[in-house]
Design an enzyme around this catalytic site. Structure first.
Site, mmCIF file in Angstrom:
data_model
loop_
_atom_site.group_PDB
_atom_site.id
_atom_site.type_symbol
_atom_site.label_atom_id
_atom_site.label_comp_id
_atom_site.label_asym_id
_atom_site.label_seq_id
_atom_site.Cartn_x
_atom_site.Cartn_y
_atom_site.Cartn_z
ATOM 1 N N LYS A 52 0.840 -1.206 0.000
ATOM 2 C CA LYS A 52 0.000 0.000 0.000
ATOM 3 C C LYS A 52 0.876 1.258 0.000
ATOM 4 C CE LYS A 52 -3.818 -2.464 2.196
ATOM 5 N NZ LYS A 52 -4.650 -2.753 3.374
ATOM 6 N N GLN A 96 -4.557 -1.609 9.757
ATOM 7 C CA GLN A 96 -4.525 -2.924 9.120
ATOM 8 C C GLN A 96 -5.091 -3.990 10.057
ATOM 9 O OE1 GLN A 96 -3.757 -3.392 5.933
ATOM 10 N NE2 GLN A 96 -3.880 -5.620 5.931
ATOM 11 N N ASP A 119 -10.901 2.828 4.250
ATOM 12 C CA ASP A 119 -11.198 1.397 4.151
ATOM 13 C C ASP A 119 -12.706 1.155 4.009
ATOM 14 O OD1 ASP A 119 -9.151 -0.492 4.077
ATOM 15 O OD2 ASP A 119 -8.712 -0.288 6.209
HETATM 16 N N1 GUN Z 1 -6.941 -6.912 6.275
HETATM 17 C C1 GUN Z 1 -7.273 -7.616 5.176
HETATM 18 N N2 GUN Z 1 -7.773 -6.806 4.214
HETATM 19 C C2 GUN Z 1 -7.762 -5.560 4.738
HETATM 20 C C3 GUN Z 1 -8.150 -4.292 4.221
HETATM 21 O O1 GUN Z 1 -8.644 -4.134 3.089
HETATM 22 N N3 GUN Z 1 -7.963 -3.244 5.068
HETATM 23 C C4 GUN Z 1 -7.448 -3.387 6.323
HETATM 24 N N4 GUN Z 1 -7.330 -2.289 7.084
HETATM 25 N N5 GUN Z 1 -7.089 -4.550 6.823
HETATM 26 C C5 GUN Z 1 -7.244 -5.633 6.030
#
Ligand code: GUN
Length: 290
Positions: A52, A96, A119
């Site tokens: 990311k 995350q 998100d």
């Molecule tokens: N863990 C797995 N997929 C995601 C996501 O799209 N965002 C976040 N914050 N955590 C995750």
């Protein structure tokens, strides 16, 4: 059979985002800024967050990575969320998941300012998405819808089976697929569904998000179906000790039956990242009311 190239589409979208960023900068606005909070040492989470951050650089965003040990308290993490909410330089941020078990994910998610919740996990964004109001749509479902659109895959009146009911993927994609404009007829199937193989086999579009490697076998897929594989199970090779990513679909035996299929890696994964970038750009633009 067409293998859907999520990497290629995500590269195209990154270029589109970069062009918009350059236009914003030329008008004197600052770079969009995404922050990511990473707790603990989960190998998968570290990899995803690094992807990311790298993607931010590629499109000209500023990024900030905030790391904590997994012994951080819920209170301390909440303090971090509050700081990010109040930091006017940050347009959007993510925490995350998964978090260590002593931290209630829902408490953390509800503490995020919905305007910075890129998100789309906050109940306000989830609720707005559910009733078709402007909102941040969580990145993986957003990416899947975009893949279907860019490959011009017909969805109107089709039977879409979503395998999995997580808050991050299964639940939101099931809502999006039935919305006006997409117009699929949706079944949400999960580990407790009776006759699961038959239910999957009735799908024109099968979205596998059950989190179990190679769960979907050829006998669960209709001839000519579209199969979208959301799985990302990391398994260490016994021989090389390298990690390998497995999807929820047994690709080699399922692919020959499909009209379209996403590979793992290189299918949904890159689209998730680029969708997060789109949400961050939107957050930056919303803030400036452009
Ligand atoms: N863990 C797995 N997929 C995601 C996501 O799209 N965002 C976040 N914050 N955590 C995750």
């Amino acid at each position: 059979m067409t293998i859907i190239d999520g990497k290629k589409i995500s590269d195209e979208i990154k270029l589109e985002i970069k062009t918009e960023v350059d236009e914003l900068l030329a008008k004197g606005y600052k770079r969009p800024h995404l922050a990511a909070v990473l707790v603990g040492n989960d190998g998968g989470s570290i990899t995803y967050v690094n992807h990311k951050v790298k993607a931010c650089e590629q499109v000209g965003f500023k990024s900030t990575l905030i790391k904590f040990n997994d012994n951080i308290t819920q209170h301390e993490l909440l303090e971090c969320v509050k700081k990010l909410n109040n930091d006017s330089d940050i347009d959007g941020f993510i925490v995350q998941l998964p978090l260590p078990v002593h931290i209630a994910e829902c408490v953390i998610i509800e503490a995020i300012d919905p305007k910075k919740d890129v998100d789309g996990f906050h109940p306000e964004n989830f609720g707005r998405m559910s009733i078709g109001l402007p909102s941040f749509v969580s990145a993986t479902p957003f990416g899947i819808v975009e893949l279907l659109k860019r490959y011009k895959i017909p969805t109107n009146g089709k039977h879409c089976v979503v395998l999995g009911r997580s808050n991050i993927v299964g639940r939101p994609i099931s809502i999006l697929m039935s919305q006006k404009g997409i117009d699929a007829t949706v079944t949400v199937a999960h580990s407790r569904t009776e006759n699961l193989a038959e239910v999957c086999k009735s799908a024109d579009i099968l979205i596998a998000a059950i989190g179990s490697s190679e769960f979907v076998k050829a006998n669960m897929v209709k001839e000519g179906a579209v199969v979208i594989d959301v799985g990302t199970t990391r398994i260490k090779s016994e021989t090389t000790s390298c990690w390998k990513l497995y999807g929820d679909v047994k690709f080699d035996e399922v692919a020959p039956k499909c009209s379209f299929i996403t590979p793992v890696p290189g299918g949904v994964g890159p689209m998730t990242i680029v969708s997060l970038l789109r949400n961050t750009l939107l957050a930056a633009k919303n803030k400036k009311c452009l």
